[in-house]
Write an enzyme that holds these catalytic residues in place. Structure first.
Site, PDB file in Angstrom:
ATOM      1  N   ASP A  99       3.321   1.702  -3.220  1.00 51.34           N
ATOM      2  CA  ASP A  99       1.967   2.097  -3.594  1.00 51.34           C
ATOM      3  C   ASP A  99       1.009   1.025  -3.066  1.00 51.34           C
ATOM      4  O   ASP A  99       1.001  -0.107  -3.562  1.00 51.34           O
ATOM      5  CB  ASP A  99       1.822   2.200  -5.115  1.00 51.34           C
ATOM      6  CG  ASP A  99       2.578   3.378  -5.718  1.00 51.34           C
ATOM      7  OD1 ASP A  99       3.594   3.797  -5.122  1.00 51.34           O
ATOM      8  OD2 ASP A  99       2.160   3.871  -6.781  1.00 51.34           O
ATOM      9  N   LYS A 162      -3.381   8.571  -4.563  1.00 52.29           N
ATOM     10  CA  LYS A 162      -3.316   8.162  -5.966  1.00 52.29           C
ATOM     11  C   LYS A 162      -4.705   7.755  -6.434  1.00 52.29           C
ATOM     12  O   LYS A 162      -5.441   7.076  -5.715  1.00 52.29           O
ATOM     13  CB  LYS A 162      -2.325   7.006  -6.076  1.00 52.29           C
ATOM     14  CG  LYS A 162      -2.204   6.339  -7.435  1.00 52.29           C
ATOM     15  CD  LYS A 162      -1.132   5.250  -7.370  1.00 52.29           C
ATOM     16  CE  LYS A 162      -1.110   4.368  -8.608  1.00 52.29           C
ATOM     17  NZ  LYS A 162      -0.084   3.310  -8.513  1.00 52.29           N
ATOM     18  N   LYS A 195      -1.131  11.744  -7.112  1.00 52.88           N
ATOM     19  CA  LYS A 195      -0.700  10.939  -8.249  1.00 52.88           C
ATOM     20  C   LYS A 195      -1.908  10.564  -9.090  1.00 52.88           C
ATOM     21  O   LYS A 195      -2.845   9.926  -8.600  1.00 52.88           O
ATOM     22  CB  LYS A 195       0.033   9.680  -7.784  1.00 52.88           C
ATOM     23  CG  LYS A 195       0.500   8.771  -8.938  1.00 52.88           C
ATOM     24  CD  LYS A 195       1.354   7.625  -8.417  1.00 52.88           C
ATOM     25  CE  LYS A 195       1.705   6.634  -9.521  1.00 52.88           C
ATOM     26  NZ  LYS A 195       2.569   5.531  -9.052  1.00 52.88           N
TER      27      LYS A 195
END
Length: 254
Positions: A99, A162, A195
């Protein structure tokens, strides 16, 4: 979608996360135990930790629970050598997912070409790992900037976009999610995922994001391959709902 159905889906799509400054090896051991859970409950999609804990988490978890780690987190700096070193360590220690924080301050300063180049280099370095790009939507604030960041991440080849690091004043919101999901839907990238991360503590909140994702991407996208939640507190509410107890958390967004 019933609350129980949402709880089961959210569990399967959960990145159980511990990214506290003071995290210890004991904290990560406890996180992994929670991630595995009881056989009757099922387990989460992944755990997400600092790079220094990747090897420990990978050794503690079964193969079907993935390990994710963060890079240039949470600052989102445009320091490519630093990020590439972090990515190398993450990969060498056995993680399956990274990430990375999109350099959102650079984007806000008009340096979109620098951001695009950075993301392209990170995507090259992370293959074949799953890459989630954190756009820090709460700092970008406007729909236009959130959409631009999402497009840059997708064009670079991100597997997921995300919402947030969870370290900013504003984390995931339904409005930001709707913008991001729309950009995924119109991108033509049929495998790109979303996400929601930061401040999601209740199954009611998770259900809202699942419904948004289903509306934009279709019900078939509600799988761990295309939908994730980044959270530490959500699991407790999932467990309560699946046990037939009252939800312990109050929905903040829906």
């Amino acid at each position: 979608m019933s609350l129980e159905q949402a709880a089961r889906l959210a569990l399967r799509c959960l990145d159980l996360t511990s990214l506290n400054d003071g995290d210890t090896a004991a904290d990560i051991d406890a996180l992994c135990v929670r991630a595995i859970g009881a056989p009757s409950r099922g387990h989460v999609a992944a755990v997400c930790v600092w790079p220094r804990f990747v090897a420990q988490a990978r050794a503690a978890l079964p193969a079907d629970i993935r390990v994710a780690a963060v890079a240039n987190f949470p600052d989102g700096g445009l320091d490519l050598p630093r990020v590439l070193a972090e990515v190398d360590r993450i990969a060498q220690d056995g993680a399956q997912e990274v990430d990375v924080v999109l350099p959102y301050r650079a984007l806000m300063a008009g340096r979109s070409s620098d951001v695009a180049e950075f993301l392209a280099e990170v995507r090259h370095a992370t293959r074949p790992l799953t890459l989630k790009v954190i756009i820090e939507s709460g700092e970008l604030a406007s729909r236009e900037r959130i959409a631009e960041a999402t497009r840059l991440a997708l064009m670079a080849g991100a597997d997921f976009v995300k919402t947030s690091t969870g370290k900013s004043k504003v984390s995931a919101t339904p409005a930001a999610a709707a913008t991001m999901l729309h950009e995924i839907a119109v991108s033509g990238l049929g495998n790109a995922g979303f996400k929601a991360s930061g401040g999601i503590r209740s199954v009611a909140d998770a259900r809202g994001y699942l419904q948004l994702a289903a509306a934009e991407l279709g019900i078939d996208a509600l799988t761990p391959q295309r939908m994730r939640f980044g959270a530490s507190g959500l699991l407790s509410d999932i467990e309560a709902v699946l046990a037939g107890e009252d939800s312990a958390a109050v929905s903040s967004a829906y």
